[in-house]
Design an enzyme around this catalytic site. Structure first.
Site, mmCIF file in Angstrom:
data_model
loop_
_atom_site.group_PDB
_atom_site.id
_atom_site.type_symbol
_atom_site.label_atom_id
_atom_site.label_comp_id
_atom_site.label_asym_id
_atom_site.label_seq_id
_atom_site.Cartn_x
_atom_site.Cartn_y
_atom_site.Cartn_z
ATOM 1 N N CYS A 110 0.815 -1.224 0.000
ATOM 2 C CA CYS A 110 0.000 0.000 0.000
ATOM 3 C C CYS A 110 0.847 1.272 0.000
ATOM 4 O O CYS A 110 0.339 2.353 -0.279
ATOM 5 C CB CYS A 110 -0.946 -0.005 1.187
ATOM 6 S SG CYS A 110 -2.013 -1.446 1.187
ATOM 7 N N HIS A 245 -3.149 6.926 3.062
ATOM 8 C CA HIS A 245 -3.664 5.644 2.582
ATOM 9 C C HIS A 245 -5.101 5.446 3.078
ATOM 10 O O HIS A 245 -5.408 5.694 4.244
ATOM 11 C CB HIS A 245 -2.756 4.517 3.089
ATOM 12 C CG HIS A 245 -3.227 3.162 2.690
ATOM 13 N ND1 HIS A 245 -3.614 2.867 1.399
ATOM 14 C CD2 HIS A 245 -3.390 2.017 3.417
ATOM 15 C CE1 HIS A 245 -3.988 1.594 1.353
ATOM 16 N NE2 HIS A 245 -3.861 1.065 2.551
ATOM 17 N N ASN A 275 -10.344 -0.111 0.150
ATOM 18 C CA ASN A 275 -8.878 -0.007 0.147
ATOM 19 C C ASN A 275 -8.348 -0.607 -1.163
ATOM 20 O O ASN A 275 -8.435 -1.820 -1.363
ATOM 21 C CB ASN A 275 -8.352 -0.767 1.376
ATOM 22 C CG ASN A 275 -6.847 -0.779 1.474
ATOM 23 O OD1 ASN A 275 -6.144 -0.421 0.530
ATOM 24 N ND2 ASN A 275 -6.349 -1.213 2.619
HETATM 25 O O1 UT7 Z 1 -3.886 -1.662 3.336
HETATM 26 C C1 UT7 Z 1 -3.593 -2.585 4.312
HETATM 27 C C2 UT7 Z 1 -3.771 -1.971 5.566
HETATM 28 N N1 UT7 Z 1 -4.880 -2.556 6.286
HETATM 29 C C3 UT7 Z 1 -5.402 -1.881 7.254
HETATM 30 O O2 UT7 Z 1 -5.004 -0.766 7.497
HETATM 31 C C4 UT7 Z 1 -6.451 -2.526 8.109
HETATM 32 C C5 UT7 Z 1 -6.328 -1.996 9.516
HETATM 33 N N2 UT7 Z 1 -7.273 -2.643 10.427
HETATM 34 C C6 UT7 Z 1 -8.580 -2.324 10.408
HETATM 35 O O3 UT7 Z 1 -9.019 -1.499 9.642
HETATM 36 C C7 UT7 Z 1 -9.454 -2.979 11.443
HETATM 37 O O4 UT7 Z 1 -8.653 -3.648 12.394
HETATM 38 C C8 UT7 Z 1 -10.469 -3.995 10.822
HETATM 39 C C9 UT7 Z 1 -11.521 -3.236 10.034
HETATM 40 C C10 UT7 Z 1 -9.736 -4.964 9.935
HETATM 41 C C11 UT7 Z 1 -11.181 -4.768 11.925
HETATM 42 O O5 UT7 Z 1 -11.831 -3.856 12.819
HETATM 43 P P1 UT7 Z 1 -11.728 -4.062 14.382
HETATM 44 O O6 UT7 Z 1 -12.540 -3.029 15.006
HETATM 45 O O7 UT7 Z 1 -10.260 -4.110 14.703
HETATM 46 O O8 UT7 Z 1 -12.449 -5.464 14.588
HETATM 47 P P2 UT7 Z 1 -11.858 -6.835 15.151
HETATM 48 O O9 UT7 Z 1 -10.929 -7.456 14.180
HETATM 49 O O10 UT7 Z 1 -11.350 -6.595 16.537
HETATM 50 O O11 UT7 Z 1 -13.168 -7.721 15.231
HETATM 51 C C12 UT7 Z 1 -14.255 -7.361 16.098
HETATM 52 C C13 UT7 Z 1 -15.390 -8.339 15.875
HETATM 53 C C14 UT7 Z 1 -14.950 -9.804 15.854
HETATM 54 O O12 UT7 Z 1 -15.975 -10.558 16.480
HETATM 55 P P3 UT7 Z 1 -15.817 -11.027 18.017
HETATM 56 O O13 UT7 Z 1 -14.546 -11.829 18.066
HETATM 57 O O14 UT7 Z 1 -15.721 -9.756 18.812
HETATM 58 O O15 UT7 Z 1 -17.056 -11.804 18.245
HETATM 59 C C15 UT7 Z 1 -14.907 -10.136 14.402
HETATM 60 O O16 UT7 Z 1 -15.140 -11.518 14.160
HETATM 61 O O17 UT7 Z 1 -15.977 -8.082 14.592
HETATM 62 C C16 UT7 Z 1 -16.060 -9.325 13.872
HETATM 63 N N3 UT7 Z 1 -15.964 -9.031 12.457
HETATM 64 C C17 UT7 Z 1 -17.035 -8.778 11.683
HETATM 65 N N4 UT7 Z 1 -18.354 -8.755 11.963
HETATM 66 C C18 UT7 Z 1 -19.189 -8.450 10.952
HETATM 67 C C19 UT7 Z 1 -14.842 -8.941 11.699
HETATM 68 N N5 UT7 Z 1 -15.192 -8.633 10.438
HETATM 69 C C20 UT7 Z 1 -16.535 -8.528 10.407
HETATM 70 C C21 UT7 Z 1 -17.459 -8.231 9.395
HETATM 71 N N6 UT7 Z 1 -18.783 -8.211 9.709
HETATM 72 N N7 UT7 Z 1 -17.100 -7.966 8.126
#
Ligand code: UT7
Length: 318
Positions: A110, A245, A275
């Site tokens: 990225c 980004h 993204n």
């Molecule tokens: O270009 C590459 C660079 N990439 C990035 O910059 C990504 C950076 N990271 C992020 O943007 C965020 O960390 C994410 C969007 C990927 C994830 O958000 P988060 O607030 O960190 O969520 P999490 O991974 O802590 O997950 C929270 C909950 C989980 O459920 P439990 O374990 O709390 O029951 C996930 O399973 O959200 C769940 N979850 C979803 N639920 C509904 C994860 N993805 C989804 C989804 N829909 N699409």
């Protein structure tokens, strides 16, 4: 000698995929994706190849620059999702444009656009090139696991390009860095079929530790803006546009509040593109230019970050 940007261009696939479309086959919802990421839809390739998108973005940038393909001295493409493992995506662009200059790819995920810009600037500084096409093209839809709701909802496809020319004083400051960690965010290479290969063959999908990348991204933006402005003796409040980004709206808003910068100066494109890896920054630049918002003489900071973990950041005078 530095460079100036002569023209920009961008191209997206026709098909828009909404969060509701994704919730038809994934355990997700518009509410979760919108509030956790700021993404409402993304463009996904159906009939388009990445070559098509890269070509269209490049043509637009050449038209805007008033430069013909045969006047180019170099084509540098940033991609990690090209239509071919070899030759480089840049070679396909050269062939389709009818250019005969050297062409190669830069792989910095990225952060790729800023890395490619720095490589191009090096050719200018050594007197090896005076007109260069820098194009970022990404088909991330071919890298993600479409059964993994934690990653596939975040990404989209697209391409964007800039034509630069020797002269001018850019970059006013530039910083490339790598905090090496393959495990945090990676896509395994082609497994092949060698009867001798005894190494592990992981699934061919993008893997990401989202929370780690989130924190890394916010810190990368805050540190880069502070350091670039200090190096160029420019007050952060004098920067007209911040093009970061486009990974997550919450990353952008956290960085804005930590830097105390004017939110209206921070480019946003991710709501309708998701993204698109290294194409995010040049696409946001192209939109600002075409909207008449980014004009000659203005200061703009670019910060890309992602797999590597690479950070590429620069301060430009447009
Ligand atoms: O270009 C590459 C660079 N990439 C990035 O910059 C990504 C950076 N990271 C992020 O943007 C965020 O960390 C994410 C969007 C990927 C994830 O958000 P988060 O607030 O960190 O969520 P999490 O991974 O802590 O997950 C929270 C909950 C989980 O459920 P439990 O374990 O709390 O029951 C996930 O399973 O959200 C769940 N979850 C979803 N639920 C509904 C994860 N993805 C989804 C989804 N829909 N699409």
């Amino acid at each position: 000698m530095g460079f100036r940007v002569l023209g920009t261009g961008s191209a997206l696939p026709a098909r828009s995929v909404t969060n509701d479309d994704l919730s038809e086959f994934l355990d997700t919802s518009d509410e979760w994706i919108s509030t956790r990421t700021g993404i409402h839809s993304r463009r996904i390739c159906t009939t388009e190849t990445l070559d098509d998108l890269a070509l269209e973005a490049s043509r637009q940038a050449l038209d805007a620059a008033g430069v013909h393909a045969d006047q180019l001295d170099l084509i540098v493409c940033s991609t990690t999702s090209g239509d071919h493992l070899m030759p480089a995506e840049a070679c396909a662009v050269a062939e389709l444009l009818g250019a005969s200059c050297p062409a190669f790819d830069v792989s910095a995920a990225c952060a790729g656009f800023v890395f490619a810009l720095d490589v191009a600037d090096g050719f200018i500084a050594r007197g090896r090139a005076s007109r260069i096409l820098v194009v970022s093209a990404e088909k991330v839809s071919r890298l993600v696991d479409w059964t993994d709701r934690a990653t596939c909802v975040l990404f989209g496809d697209g391409a964007a390009a800039a034509v630069i020319e020797a002269g001018g004083d850019n970059p006013l400051a530039i910083r490339l860095s790598t905090d090496p960690s393959v495990e945090t965010l990676h896509v395994p290479g082609v497994p092949g079929s060698s009867p001798y290969d005894q190494t592990e063959r992981p699934a061919q999908h993008l893997f990401m530790e989202g929370r780690r990348v989130f924190k890394f991204g916010v810190n990368a933006i805050v540190d880069a803006v502070t350091e670039l402005c200090a190096e160029a003796h420019v007050a952060v409040t004098d920067v007209d546009h911040f093009v970061f980004h486009q990974a997550n709206e919450r990353i952008l808003s956290s960085a804005v509040s930590r830097l105390g910068i004017d939110d209206a100066r921070v480019a946003r494109a991710l709501a309708e593109t998701g993204n698109i890896s290294s194409a995010c920054i040049p696409l946001a630049l192209d939109r600002l230019v075409r909207a008449g918002e980014l004009t000659s003489g203005q200061l703009v900071v670019l910060v890309g970050f992602g797999a590597g973990l690479d950070v590429g950041a620069c301060l430009l005078r447009w």
